[in-house]
Scaffold this motif. Sequence first.
Motif: not given
Length: 188
Positions: A42-49
């Motif tokens: 995953f690339a660019g402004n990645v958020d894992a919640v």
Amino acid sequence: MAGVLLVADVQAQSLQQHDTSLPIEITADSLEVVQDQKIATFAGNVDAVQGDLVLSADQLRVHYGDDADAAPGPPGMGSIRRIEAEGNVFLSSPRETAQGDAGVYDVASNQLTMEGGVVLTQDDNVIRGQRLEIDLVSGRSRMLAAVPSTEGGSAPQRVRALFTPENSADPSAGPTDQPAAAAEAGAK
């Protein structure tokens, strides 16, 4: 950088205990999957919640497979075993934040590691070091400081912590008159 690290246990401050059984949702600008290697990038402004824990970075590499101990992954990808974060890594929970250059979330062992100029904060308390290790189940953390190689001969880096005591009194109220009142009572 040497492989030897100075260690400081960080028990006064750690990311609070976290429910690692919750699903992980990842959002990003782009996704590339290499199916035969079982890696999703995953690339660019990645958020894992995951629940109230948010891991943000420039890029996340997600290793997935059929591990019964891992968190459920996106459809068709099996379970998430490991998440590697790179670039502007920022971890936040309701009370704490941590930032560094890179991070690894080992989902199966519930361990999170951050490296590279790590800053851990909780309220006004700040701890700085080279490597942060967090057990997300127990909430226990360790901050480590890098020791330079013997070739350079420079002094070792150290873990730096600033703890701000909680002040229950209103600082705008000024000094109290209790000692003066006690002195007056004793003089009578």
